[in-house]
Design a protein around this motif. Structure first.
Motif, PDB file in Angstrom:
ATOM      1  N   CYS A 461      32.574 -40.827  63.183  1.00 53.08           N
ATOM      2  CA  CYS A 461      32.624 -41.015  64.642  1.00 53.08           C
ATOM      3  C   CYS A 461      31.792 -42.226  65.056  1.00 53.08           C
ATOM      4  N   ARG A 462      30.606 -42.367  64.458  1.00 52.39           N
ATOM      5  CA  ARG A 462      29.743 -43.499  64.822  1.00 52.39           C
ATOM      6  C   ARG A 462      30.410 -44.827  64.501  1.00 52.39           C
ATOM      7  N   LEU A 463      31.156 -44.871  63.402  1.00 54.32           N
ATOM      8  CA  LEU A 463      31.801 -46.125  63.025  1.00 54.32           C
ATOM      9  C   LEU A 463      32.958 -46.458  63.976  1.00 54.32           C
ATOM     10  N   LEU A 464      33.734 -45.427  64.318  1.00 50.95           N
ATOM     11  CA  LEU A 464      34.933 -45.680  65.129  1.00 50.95           C
ATOM     12  C   LEU A 464      34.610 -45.813  66.610  1.00 50.95           C
ATOM     13  N   ASP A 465      33.599 -45.092  67.060  1.00 50.53           N
ATOM     14  CA  ASP A 465      33.306 -45.030  68.493  1.00 50.53           C
ATOM     15  C   ASP A 465      31.792 -44.886  68.666  1.00 50.53           C
ATOM     16  N   PRO A 466      31.041 -45.968  68.426  1.00 54.71           N
ATOM     17  CA  PRO A 466      29.576 -45.874  68.331  1.00 54.71           C
ATOM     18  C   PRO A 466      28.918 -45.277  69.567  1.00 54.71           C
ATOM     19  N   LEU A 471      35.482 -40.192  71.760  1.00 55.44           N
ATOM     20  CA  LEU A 471      35.306 -39.031  70.885  1.00 55.44           C
ATOM     21  C   LEU A 471      34.231 -38.083  71.410  1.00 55.44           C
ATOM     22  N   ALA A 472      33.958 -38.145  72.714  1.00 51.88           N
ATOM     23  CA  ALA A 472      32.857 -37.359  73.276  1.00 51.88           C
ATOM     24  C   ALA A 472      32.960 -35.871  72.910  1.00 51.88           C
ATOM     25  N   ILE A 473      34.146 -35.293  73.038  1.00 55.09           N
ATOM     26  CA  ILE A 473      34.308 -33.862  72.757  1.00 55.09           C
ATOM     27  C   ILE A 473      34.044 -33.591  71.269  1.00 55.09           C
ATOM     28  N   TYR A 474      34.685 -34.390  70.414  1.00 55.91           N
ATOM     29  CA  TYR A 474      34.507 -34.211  68.966  1.00 55.91           C
ATOM     30  C   TYR A 474      33.026 -34.299  68.590  1.00 55.91           C
ATOM     31  N   VAL A 475      32.365 -35.343  69.114  1.00 54.34           N
ATOM     32  CA  VAL A 475      30.971 -35.587  68.746  1.00 54.34           C
ATOM     33  C   VAL A 475      30.081 -34.454  69.259  1.00 54.34           C
ATOM     34  N   GLN A 512      24.014 -33.321  74.950  1.00 51.66           N
ATOM     35  CA  GLN A 512      23.973 -33.263  76.406  1.00 51.66           C
ATOM     36  C   GLN A 512      24.341 -34.619  77.019  1.00 51.66           C
ATOM     37  N   ASP A 513      23.816 -35.659  76.419  1.00 51.71           N
ATOM     38  CA  ASP A 513      24.078 -37.009  76.897  1.00 51.71           C
ATOM     39  C   ASP A 513      25.564 -37.356  76.743  1.00 51.71           C
ATOM     40  N   VAL A 514      26.142 -36.980  75.616  1.00 52.00           N
ATOM     41  CA  VAL A 514      27.552 -37.297  75.336  1.00 52.00           C
ATOM     42  C   VAL A 514      28.484 -36.511  76.254  1.00 52.00           C
ATOM     43  N   VAL A 515      28.170 -35.233  76.436  1.00 49.87           N
ATOM     44  CA  VAL A 515      29.071 -34.349  77.175  1.00 49.87           C
ATOM     45  C   VAL A 515      29.187 -34.754  78.653  1.00 49.87           C
ATOM     46  N   GLU A 516      28.177 -35.431  79.159  1.00 49.23           N
ATOM     47  CA  GLU A 516      28.222 -35.889  80.552  1.00 49.23           C
ATOM     48  C   GLU A 516      29.440 -36.747  80.865  1.00 49.23           C
TER      49      GLU A 516
END
Ligand SMILES: [Zn+2]
Ligand SMILES: [Zn+2]
Ligand SMILES: [Zn+2]
Ligand SMILES: [Zn+2]
Ligand SMILES: [Zn+2]
Ligand SMILES: [Zn+2]
Length: 551
Positions: A461-466, A471-475, A512-516
């Motif tokens: 995920c970091r490589l494709l969408d740093p 990919l917020a949900i996946y991550v 928490q930060d990503v899910v926002e």
């Protein structure tokens, strides 16, 4: 969350004035607006339109923009029911209400005038649209579900909504017609034939050709030639944005500016939709520099280059040539790579990668030995695997079933291949949750496996969408599962507990930060609820384990 604050940017009381330039920031009075301008200047519409032969129209940042900051807010040209229905959706007897899009039975309540399905007797919809729809002959029988489903083609309604802009909003109509439709490329394609049968012919025969005999014809569209309707279909296909409401309902929308954002297989912006006002807010997905192009992704970022290309070509009529697409390893993620099988005399540990990823017919070359395979072989392997993965995942498999397929596929695919990713992502949600595999019952070996899988997924995920935009949900799911694993290890390894819990807390905060970014979707809301509970449990656990070490 979706909407900018309704309070004054200076004194934070409820405010009525809005900055006329960006329509994002509010003020309680003119004095506060003047006072704020020196600071607000740099984030007020921090972008401009540009145009060139290769990209057409696109948007560029004119100032540095901080991650999550609103870049612009925009009213739609048109919003309507979901475009591009699956076969099941086309024949489903649950359809979106013609007024509010709430799913409703096709044979229950109907608009008194046009007879289209509504969620409840009182739910109303736009008058002109209702008048045009009322020109059709709705099926007499209220119980013949099949006839009703064929009659109420809600996807065609989106095209009708576009057409009606001619009368309702001439400015929006002009803006709509300025959009790319790829008319020429569409001619003779399956998409065109499908649109002819399902939408263009349907709208004309059942409704539009009856306008001439209508008493209200003066207020209705006069131009509904097939060519115009096909052009609208092309405009929708090329430009529409998928809008997921917090209720889970998917709508399609066209926005003048947002649709100008360039596609790239690694986005730097995202958008949130506000159902009440139908506005979208486009936000920076990461810190943007002056001069950066604003980019969103129109395809599935987890697919390999071949699949993304095929999808973009079929639906958006262009070939992406972004940095990821040009890189055979796709930023070192290897999500398309196959394992090299070597030759009869020798096995090989190398991987097969496309020589020219932008050429469908490219040869695939091993990075270690001289072995070469052709594109047809790769396509065949991929297709076969797609079927196996899809059919397994559709049946709610157990962890051991997923492990079995994973082991089989791993003989042919790189460990990060997108099919492997998919299976592993399912697996990390089974270990620790499946009945009989609850966290406390996992062996140390299984717990270690869960942790390793989480790490592998997270790295891809970091490589494709740093910045975890698309990919917020996946991550977030991966981060939550990482936390579970770390907490369980803390319970088992007293000496390491404090360090493990600290790591777990960092993961939770990152989640928490990503899910926002996805709080406007059902999945995002659910994850957020889960996270809040998880935080509380985490602090309880931390307190308990600290107590244990003190005793
Ligand atoms: Zn104020
Ligand atoms: Zn402004
Ligand atoms: Zn309704
Ligand atoms: Zn009606
Ligand atoms: Zn690309
Ligand atoms: Zn090799």
């Amino acid at each position: 969350m979706t909407l900018p604050s309704a309070n004054c940017a200076v004194c934070h009381v409820a405010a009525r004035l809005t900055c006329t330039r960006c329509k994002v920031v509010r003020y309680c009075n003119g004095e506060h607006q003047r006072q704020d301008w020196p600071q607000h200047k740099s984030c007020c519409r921090p972008f401009r339109e540009q145009q060139d032969a290769q990209l057409g129209r696109y948007l560029v940042a004119t100032h540095d923009v901080k991650a999550k900051q609103i870049i612009f807010v925009e009213d739609p040209l048109v919003v309507g029911p979901k475009w591009f229905l699956t076969d099941e959706e086309k024949s489903a007897s649950i359809v979106p209400c013609v007024g509010c899009y709430t799913p409703c039975r096709v044979d229950k309540h109907h608009c008194r005038n046009c007879r289209w399905p509504v969620c409840s007797v009182g739910c109303e919809h736009e008058k002109l649209e209702c008048s045009v729809l009322s020109l059709g002959n709705a099926p007499k029988s209220k119980t013949d579900v099949r006839a009703l489903v064929d009659y109420y083609r809600h996807d065609a309604l989106l095209v009708l909504k576009c057409l009606l802009l001619q009368q309702q909003h001439p400015d929006r109509w002009r803006a709509l017609l300025e959009m790319q439709s790829h008319e020429e490329e569409r001619l003779g394609t399956e998409l065109h034939q499908e649109a002819e049968q399902r939408v263009v012919g349907y709208l004309r025969q059942r409704f539009l050709q009856r306008i001439k005999q209508s008493k209200q014809r003066d207020s209705m569209p006069s131009d509904y030639e097939p060519q115009l309707l096909h052009r609208l279909c092309g405009i929708i296909e090329t430009n529409y944005m998928v809008i997921e409401l917090a209720t889970g309902i998917e709508l399609s929308g066209l926005f003048r500016q947002a649709c100008m954002m360039e596609h790239a297989c690694q986005p730097n912006c995202y958008f949130q939709f506000d159902a009440a006002t139908q506005r979208i807010a486009v936000r920076a997905g990461c810190d943007l520099k002056k001069g950066d192009h604003l980019r969103i992704t129109y395809t599935n970022i987890l697919w390999g280059t071949q699949m993304r290309h095929h999808h973009l070509l079929m639906t958006k009529h262009f070939s992406c040539r972004c940095a990821r697409c040009e890189d055979p390893t796709e930023y070192g993620s290897y999500v398309s790579a196959l394992r090299c099988l070597g030759d009869v005399s020798k096995t090989c540990v190398g991987v097969q990668l496309p020589v020219d990823p932008l050429d469908e017919k490219t040869q695939w070359k091993c990075d270690t030995c001289p072995m070469v395979v052709d594109a047809a072989y790769v396509t065949e392997v991929q297709t076969h695997m797609t079927e196996q993965v899809e059919s397994l995942l559709a049946g709610r498999p157990t962890a051991s079933q997923v492990e079995l397929l994973l082991a089989r596929l791993s003989q042919l695919l790189h460990t990060n291949h997108f099919h492997m990713f998919n299976l592993k992502h399912t697996l990390v949600q089974l270990y620790g949750h499946e009945p009989g595999l609850e966290l406390g019952t996992l062996s140390d070996l299984q717990l270690g496996r869960k942790q390793r899988l989480c790490d592998e997924l997270y790295n891809v995920c970091r490589l494709l969408d740093p910045h975890s935009i698309k990919l917020a949900i996946y991550v977030s799911i991966i981060l939550i599962e990482m936390t579970h694993t770390l907490e369980e290890r803390a319970r088992r390894e007293q000496a390491e507990a404090a360090a493990l819990l600290e790591q777990a807390e960092l993961r939770l905060k990152e989640a928490q930060d990503v899910v926002e970014k996805v709080l406007d979707s059902v999945a995002g809301k659910k994850l957020n609820d889960k996270l809040q509970k998880h935080f509380a449990e985490h602090y309880k656990l931390t307190a308990r384990l600290k107590l244990n070490t003190l005793n």
